[in-house]
Structure formats: structure tokens, C-alpha cells
Design a protein around this motif. Structure first.
Motif, PDB file in Angstrom:
ATOM      1  N   VAL A  44      58.464  49.199  32.075  1.00 31.12           N
ATOM      2  CA  VAL A  44      57.090  48.920  31.375  1.00 31.12           C
ATOM      3  C   VAL A  44      57.176  49.167  29.639  1.00 31.12           C
ATOM      4  CG1 VAL A  44      55.029  50.237  30.945  1.00 31.12           C
ATOM      5  CG2 VAL A  44      55.950  50.354  33.097  1.00 31.12           C
ATOM      6  N   GLY A  45      56.362  48.280  29.388  1.00 31.06           N
ATOM      7  CA  GLY A  45      56.490  48.173  27.847  1.00 31.06           C
ATOM      8  C   GLY A  45      57.698  47.498  27.190  1.00 31.06           C
ATOM      9  N   ASP A  46      57.675  47.275  25.829  1.00 30.61           N
ATOM     10  CA  ASP A  46      58.727  46.642  25.142  1.00 30.61           C
ATOM     11  C   ASP A  46      60.246  47.589  25.280  1.00 30.61           C
ATOM     12  OD1 ASP A  46      56.784  45.409  23.882  1.00 30.61           O
ATOM     13  OD2 ASP A  46      56.669  46.490  22.207  1.00 30.61           O
ATOM     14  N   THR A  47      59.897  48.475  25.732  1.00 29.85           N
ATOM     15  CA  THR A  47      61.410  49.538  26.004  1.00 29.85           C
ATOM     16  C   THR A  47      61.802  49.126  27.452  1.00 29.85           C
ATOM     17  OG1 THR A  47      60.206  51.336  26.526  1.00 29.85           O
ATOM     18  CG2 THR A  47      60.982  51.001  24.098  1.00 29.85           C
ATOM     19  N   GLU A 120      54.234  44.489  30.642  1.00 32.75           N
ATOM     20  CA  GLU A 120      54.412  44.574  29.370  1.00 32.75           C
ATOM     21  C   GLU A 120      53.190  44.942  28.749  1.00 32.75           C
ATOM     22  OE1 GLU A 120      55.339  40.438  28.715  1.00 32.75           O
ATOM     23  OE2 GLU A 120      57.682  40.705  28.671  1.00 32.75           O
ATOM     24  N   GLU A 121      51.804  44.942  29.365  1.00 33.36           N
ATOM     25  CA  GLU A 121      50.598  45.267  28.675  1.00 33.36           C
ATOM     26  C   GLU A 121      50.373  46.990  28.639  1.00 33.36           C
ATOM     27  OE1 GLU A 121      50.909  43.662  31.911  1.00 33.36           O
ATOM     28  OE2 GLU A 121      51.164  41.659  30.984  1.00 33.36           O
ATOM     29  N   GLU A 123      51.599  51.039  27.538  1.00 30.84           N
ATOM     30  CA  GLU A 123      52.815  51.801  27.033  1.00 30.84           C
ATOM     31  C   GLU A 123      53.291  52.572  28.020  1.00 30.84           C
ATOM     32  OE1 GLU A 123      53.937  52.191  23.851  1.00 30.84           O
ATOM     33  OE2 GLU A 123      52.718  50.286  23.626  1.00 30.84           O
ATOM     34  N   PRO A 124      54.419  52.898  28.249  1.00 36.20           N
ATOM     35  CA  PRO A 124      55.020  53.569  29.282  1.00 36.20           C
ATOM     36  C   PRO A 124      54.422  54.835  29.558  1.00 36.20           C
ATOM     37  CG  PRO A 124      57.041  52.676  27.917  1.00 36.20           C
ATOM     38  CD  PRO A 124      55.563  52.412  27.250  1.00 36.20           C
TER      39      PRO A 124
END
Length: 149
Positions: A44-47, A120-121, A123-124
Motif C-alpha cells: 500500500v502507498g508509495d512505501t 497506490e491510492e 495511505e497505509p
């Protein structure tokens, strides 16, 4: 009159209902916290933070997850017709078909295997709370999650 009421009471089954919904919610939360018990991981997310879940629970409680996890993607274009094959090749193909089917089954991902998806959409933290809510039916929201960072 009294005997009629007594007969009606005897006709009704003697049932007791026992519920422990909070225990179920805690067990489901524990289930989702154990990666070895989960069969889907969302990065999940950028990370690409891992969030584990149980596909059957997600599919049972959300149509979106049911479609995402269990429906095959629809083809975007028509398949080209297969090339013509001579009779010898067709015979060899038919005679080895059971073996080929076993090999293909071993190569294709089944619904029993662990699945990893990228999200990707979200935040974790927000996605983790969504998964917790779907698994347990309850979630504790934090102001920073509601407002975003």
C-alpha cells in the motif's frame, strides 16, 4: 383454556441464543494480523507497506474486493484465431492433453495460493483500518487518519 396455552408452549422449541460478537471481532482482528494465516497481501502507498488479509472475508463483506480478488480480468481485445495445425500435430496434442492440463494447472495461480496486489491510492494507515473494519465490523478511527497528513 389453560391446556391450549400449555400445548402452544410445548410446540415452541426451547431455544437459547449465545452471542460473543466482541470475541469474534478480536479473533478476526488477530487473524488479519498473522501473515501466515492470510492469503492476500496488499502493498500500500508509495512505501509499499504490506497489509495482510483473508480473501474469503474480504469477498464476503465487499463486492469491490470480491470482484478484485475472484473475477478474472476481461480481455481488452479479441484473441487471434489459432494457426492451422496438421493432423499429426493435432493427434500428438490430443494424446498429450491430460499431461498438458496438469502442467498448466501447476503454472496457473489458483484461488488457494497467496496473492499480492499493489494499492497506490491509499495511505497505509487508512487502508489498514479499512481492512480491519471489513474483517471485524469495528474500527477505532484516529483524528490524523480522518484528516489526512
Amino acid at each position: 383454556m389453560r391446556s391450549g396455552a400449555l400445548a402452544a408452549m410445548e410446540a415452541e422449541p426451547d431455544l437459547s441464543t449465545f452471542e460473543n460478537k466482541s470475541g469474534l471481532a478480536e479473533d478476526m482482528k488477530f487473524l488479519a494480523s498473522m501473515p501466515e494465516l492470510c492469503d492476500v497481501t496488499f502493498l500500500v502507498g508509495d512505501t509499499r507497506e504490506p497489509v495482510c488479509a483473508v480473501k474469503a472475508v474480504l469477498a464476503a463483506r465487499s463486492r469491490v474486493f470480491q470482484k478484485m480478488l475472484y473475477q478474472a480480468p476481461s480481455p481488452q481485445r479479441k484473441k487471434e484465431p489459432p494457426p492451422r495445425e496438421n493432423k499429426l500435430r493435432l493427434f500428438l496434442k490430443r494424446s498429450s492433453e491430460p499431461l498438458l492440463n496438469l502442467q498448466n494447472a501447476a503454472q496457473q495461480p489458483s484461488s488457494q495460493q497467496h496473492q499480492t496486489l499493489i494499492i497506490e491510492e491509499f495511505e497505509p494507515d487508512v487502508f489498514r483500518q479499512l481492512i480491519e473494519y471489513i474483517h471485524t465490523g469495528c474500527v477505532t478511527l484516529q483524528p490524523r487518519t480522518l484528516l489526512g497528513e
